[in-house]
Design a protein around this motif. Structure first.
Motif, PDB file in Angstrom:
ATOM      1  N   TRP A   1      33.942 -25.233 -17.055  1.00 53.79           N
ATOM      2  CA  TRP A   1      32.434 -25.064 -17.111  1.00 53.79           C
ATOM      3  C   TRP A   1      31.979 -26.890 -17.341  1.00 53.79           C
ATOM      4  O   TRP A   1      32.535 -27.558 -17.671  1.00 53.79           O
ATOM      5  CB  TRP A   1      32.056 -24.631 -18.399  1.00 53.79           C
ATOM      6  N   ARG A   2      30.788 -26.847 -16.724  1.00 48.92           N
ATOM      7  CA  ARG A   2      30.149 -28.252 -16.811  1.00 48.92           C
ATOM      8  C   ARG A   2      28.476 -27.983 -17.048  1.00 48.92           C
ATOM      9  O   ARG A   2      28.022 -27.478 -16.367  1.00 48.92           O
ATOM     10  CB  ARG A   2      30.665 -29.059 -15.688  1.00 48.92           C
TER      11      ARG A   2
ATOM     12  N   LEU B   1      23.962 -26.260 -14.604  1.00 48.59           N
ATOM     13  CA  LEU B   1      25.010 -25.433 -15.152  1.00 48.59           C
ATOM     14  C   LEU B   1      26.119 -24.972 -14.099  1.00 48.59           C
ATOM     15  O   LEU B   1      25.866 -24.161 -13.303  1.00 48.59           O
ATOM     16  CB  LEU B   1      24.675 -24.308 -16.075  1.00 48.59           C
ATOM     17  N   ALA B   2      27.425 -25.414 -14.302  1.00 46.19           N
ATOM     18  CA  ALA B   2      28.355 -25.293 -13.166  1.00 46.19           C
ATOM     19  C   ALA B   2      29.493 -24.648 -13.647  1.00 46.19           C
ATOM     20  O   ALA B   2      29.998 -24.941 -14.901  1.00 46.19           O
ATOM     21  CB  ALA B   2      28.582 -26.545 -12.556  1.00 46.19           C
ATOM     22  N   TYR B   3      30.234 -23.842 -12.795  1.00 44.49           N
ATOM     23  CA  TYR B   3      31.566 -23.452 -13.144  1.00 44.49           C
ATOM     24  C   TYR B   3      32.581 -23.366 -11.886  1.00 44.49           C
ATOM     25  O   TYR B   3      32.031 -23.184 -10.688  1.00 44.49           O
ATOM     26  CB  TYR B   3      31.540 -21.877 -13.673  1.00 44.49           C
TER      27      TYR B   3
ATOM     28  N   GLY C   1      33.716 -21.792  -6.916  1.00 43.58           N
ATOM     29  CA  GLY C   1      32.831 -22.064  -8.062  1.00 43.58           C
ATOM     30  C   GLY C   1      31.334 -21.988  -7.812  1.00 43.58           C
ATOM     31  O   GLY C   1      31.055 -21.530  -6.646  1.00 43.58           O
ATOM     32  N   ALA C   2      30.570 -22.149  -8.580  1.00 45.71           N
ATOM     33  CA  ALA C   2      28.932 -21.733  -8.538  1.00 45.71           C
ATOM     34  C   ALA C   2      28.394 -22.626  -9.605  1.00 45.71           C
ATOM     35  O   ALA C   2      28.860 -23.077 -10.453  1.00 45.71           O
ATOM     36  CB  ALA C   2      28.811 -20.274  -8.893  1.00 45.71           C
TER      37      ALA C   2
ATOM     38  N   ALA D   1      20.491 -22.465  -6.358  1.00 38.86           N
ATOM     39  CA  ALA D   1      21.765 -21.802  -6.767  1.00 38.86           C
ATOM     40  C   ALA D   1      22.621 -22.084  -5.931  1.00 38.86           C
ATOM     41  O   ALA D   1      22.338 -22.097  -4.634  1.00 38.86           O
ATOM     42  CB  ALA D   1      21.767 -20.371  -7.004  1.00 38.86           C
ATOM     43  N   ASN D   2      23.736 -22.253  -6.074  1.00 38.75           N
ATOM     44  CA  ASN D   2      24.980 -22.577  -5.228  1.00 38.75           C
ATOM     45  C   ASN D   2      26.274 -21.965  -5.395  1.00 38.75           C
ATOM     46  O   ASN D   2      26.519 -21.656  -6.634  1.00 38.75           O
ATOM     47  CB  ASN D   2      25.105 -24.018  -5.455  1.00 38.75           C
TER      48      ASN D   2
END
Length: 813
Positions: A640-641, A691-693, A704-705, A733-734
């Motif tokens: 997570w980041r 917010l990324a994972y 990831g997204a 969103a990605n």
């Protein structure tokens, strides 16, 4: 006629031949530099150049380290870099390209929006992004001013202070360094807001062939290739891309090619040569900018192929002009006003940009001994433009040269460890520019010559810098630059006899020659103290200054937006203080906060007098810029980041009286005191958060997204603080998958998909300052209100993208 670039094929073939030459010459392993270790001489170049490092370095210097390390700015990592790369005491951020590998990147904005203090608006073209640091370029309609741009240390800002980001494909870069605040002591003229250094990937970092393709809504397609190898004492990296799209606004098709090559050759253990080549070819249709009312009614200019020629007082004429951007041109191409004017649209007249840019650079670095490095570099930069973008068309070829030499030495000063730096620099441009009237119909067809400008501009300066380690926790920096700027120019202006019976015959009615011969002297001092208060906390205090002279183009556009005299324009100067800190309580957390206050004298402001007219520049005697910049980079749990930054800008006039007049033969003028008013086109609040994972292990490793939020608050468009544009908040969103694979010859495969502006909000991507208008009421000159500006303040707004679907795929060989 569209120019066709044939460089892509030739460059790619040559690079592939180089890559295939010898697989046996593998990349040499790079030495690991321990920040806490003893300092040793580190050789610059492809052999010893550190390519790793922290994902993000912000504020004054390198990331805070444990007790017992070298003084701030004196770690081996810092000393191995040139002074400009990560200057101690500078408010500074590095954005790493690897954080953006798995997302579509149309322009450099996608990377730079994660640096605090940086804001953007759309310029004239798909990748022409107007970059501002603390609002520095916010009043520009195109390009970048008041910031010095570099690529791998080579300046890509021309001697007149203009930079364009058309040549920057973000896929080419390993990282971007952002220098915030007045920086003329290190970067010279035009560094009022700071500087930006784009860093391409080395051949060692590429180590093979990378190919990719991105595609999406409105015909977007980007095919790109990176080829690089480190073999023996040579490192070569070549990037090439071809980008096309239809645009989401009517008459916004574009087609641009870029080649970006860097080669490093370690000739001897003490001599390194670096070669740089950039080529960019752009053809892009250009829509007209809108008034606020036009934006609300028809943001993407649907159906605006032509206009009725009924007057604005008629219902149909009013409706037509309320829906579509337009420009008033001479029907016969003779005079900008009178002589049968015609209200045309961008699509009907064929407004466009047809530009070419070529940059060649060579740098020689020589080690006299383990502690002394001499760097000399030369740059040739040619900009060739054909731009029928409104009621006039600009045609210009501007070749420029830029040379610098400097010496850096590690030693001592008054018994303290110190790094000494001194250098000289010179740059010069000479060109002839033609301004023609455009015709109402055609693919950018032009009529008679309205103005011809012969100009020369050059800058000659010297700079010095002392970095002194007062203790293992405190570093003092003193810097100074002095510079002479010379402008010698003449503009010839023409009007013609209006002859509707024989429009093919242009008979000159009047001629006026305006000469300019000006010399400007400027001095830019700087001082900073960096203190490692605790092992986890690094603080800095900086006092600095900047200066930016006028350029020839600004001296020859009058307040009516026509070629004319504006020769009283003065140099803008700013002085400011920065106070900030970096706090890293844990290796997974970084928080950075900086506050600043800057005072401007004769700030240069640029605004639009109306649709299709040239922007003009004037001085505001006094103004103040102050604000706060914050950044957070937090990895709370593995995979997570959270990335976030926020900027607050409060910019006001402190001493500025504006003179405005009514139209007509009986026109009157009035003085309007703007002291205390907000400076237009500067958003008080901007923020970006992600917010990324990314799955770190297992069968789904590489999946990831992220979800992203981009915010900008409302701001004023005029000096009188009458007209505001709405703020916006966009959600993107990605989802992506990136996996190393063992299937020769493929080493890595990545695929990604993104939705931008998920909720399909209308938003304003660009808005130029507009001129306040006045009316004569009972013999008194009165400023017009919101309704008048919203309707008549044309030539200002471009709408931002609607909901977009974009994706891409990449392979590494």
């Amino acid at each position: 006629m569209i120019r066709h670039s044939r460089l892509l094929g030739g460059v790619s073939c040559a690079a592939l031949s180089l890559f295939a030459a010898s697989a046996a010459d593998a990349q040499q392993s790079l030495p690991t530099i321990e920040v806490g270790g003893a300092r040793a001489a580190v050789r610059r170049g492809p052999v010893a150049r550190p390519v790793g490092g922290p994902a993000r370095v912000t504020a004054a210097t390198s990331t805070p380290g444990p007790a017992g390390t070298a003084a701030p700015g004196f770690s081996p990592r810092k000393l191995a870099l040139p002074v400009y790369r990560d200057p101690t005491g500078q408010t500074f951020t590095t954005v790493q390209g690897k954080d953006f590998e798995n997302m579509p990147m149309v322009s450099i904005r996608e990377m730079l929006q994660y640096s605090p203090g940086v804001s953007f608006k759309q310029g004239n073209g798909p990748r022409d992004i107007v970059i501002s640091i603390r609002g520095s370029s916010a009043r520009n309609g195109f390009g970048v001013r008041n910031i010095v741009l570099l690529e791998d240390g080579f300046s890509v800002t021309q001697p007149d202070g203009l930079s364009r980001t058309d040549l920057t494909d973000p896929h080419a870069y390993a990282g971007v360094d952002v220098y915030r605040g007045p920086s003329s002591a290190l970067f010279g003229n035009f560094a009022n807001g700071g500087a930006i250094n784009f860093r391409t990937r080395t051949g060692a970092e590429i180590d093979g062939v990378h190919v990719g393709s991105e595609f999406g809504s409105f015909g977007y397609l980007n095919n790109f290739t990176a080829i690089g190898k480190h073999t023996g004492n040579v490192d070569i990296a070549i990037f090439a891309s071809d980008v096309r799209g239809d645009g989401f606004t009517l008459h916004n098709r574009y087609d641009t090619q870029t080649v970006n090559a860097t080669a490093r050759w370690q000739v001897t253990p003490n001599d390194l040569l670096t070669f740089k080549f950039i080529h960019n070819q752009l053809y892009g249709d250009l829509s007209s900018r809108l008034s606020l009312n036009q934006y609300y009614l028809n943001p993407y200019q649907n159906g605006c192929y032509a206009l009725t020629q009924l007057g604005a007082a008629t219902p149909l004429g009013y409706l037509n002009r309320s829906l579509c951007g337009n420009a008033s041109v001479s029907l016969y191409g003779l005079n900008p006003t009178g002589g049968g004017n015609y209200q045309t649209t961008a699509a009907l007249a064929g407004f466009n940009r047809n530009d070419r840019r070529d940059v060649l650079g060579l740098r020689w670095e020589h080690n006299f001994d383990a502690n002394t490095v001499w760097r000399t570099q030369a740059i040739y930069d040619d900009k060739n433009i054909i731009q029928p973008t409104g009621s006039t068309a600009a045609l210009q070829d501007e070749p420029a040269v830029n040379a610098s030499t400097d010496i850096t030495q590690l030693g001592s000063l008054a018994g303290f460890e110190a790094r000494h730096f001194a250098g000289l620099y010179f740059n010069r441009a000479r060109y002839t520019s033609y301004t023609n009237n455009t015709l109402a119909v055609g693919n950018g067809a032009t009529g008679a010559l309205q103005a011809k400008q012969n100009a020369m501009m050059q800058n000659l300066g010297a700079r010095g810098r002392e970095e002194v380690a007062l203790s293992r926790d405190v570093t003092l920096v003193l810097g100074l630059a002095t510079e002479m700027t010379k402008i010698a120019a003449k503009q010839d202006q023409f009007t013609y006899v209006n002859a509707p019976a024989n429009p093919a015959f242009a008979q000159i009615a009047t001629w006026q020659g305006i000469p300019v011969n000006k010399t400007y002297w400027n001095v830019g001092p700087e001082a900073s103290v960096t203190w490692r208060a605790w092992p986890e906390l690094l603080t800095h205090f900086r006092a600095s200054s900047g200066y930016g002279t006028p350029n020839p183009g600004q001296l020859f556009v009058n307040q009516q937006g026509q070629p004319g005299a504006n020769t009283d324009l003065k140099t803008q100067r700013n002085s400011g203080i920065d106070i900030g800190f970096d706090w890293r309580p844990h290796e997974t957390v970084l928080f950075s906060l900086t506050g600043f206050h800057e005072w401007y004298q004769n700030e240069q402001l640029t605004q639009s007098p109306g649709a299709g007219l040239l922007n003009y520049t004037f001085n505001a005697a006094g103004s103040a810029h102050r604000g706060v910049e914050a950044l957070t980079d937090w990895r709370p749990i593995e995979g997570w980041r959270i990335l976030a930054n926020y900027s607050y800008n409060n910019q006001v006039f402190t001493n500025f009286t504006e003179l405005l007049g009514t139209a007509g033969a009986t026109g009157r003028t009035g003085n309007f005191n703007r002291a205390g008013y907000k400076i237009p086109n500067v958003a008080p609040h901007t923020a970006t958060a992600r917010l990324a994972y990314d799955q770190p292990f297992g069968d789904y490793k590489g999946l990831g997204a992220f979800v992203e939020y981009v915010y900008q608050s409302s701001y004023y468009l005029d000096n009188g603080n009458v007209l505001t544009i709405p703020g916006y908040g966009l959600v993107n969103a990605n989802v992506h998958f990136d996996r190393d694979i063992e299937a020769w010859p493929v080493k890595n495969f990545a695929i990604y998909f993104e939705v931008r502006n998920i909720f399909d909000r209308n938003w304003i991507a660009s808005a130029n300052n507009i001129q306040n208008s006045v009316s004569l009421v009972n013999g008194v000159v009165v400023q017009n209100g919101y309704a008048t500006l919203a309707q008549n303040g044309t030539g200002s707004i471009y709408a931002g993208n609607p909901r977009l679907f974009q994706g891409g795929v990449k392979f590494k060989f």
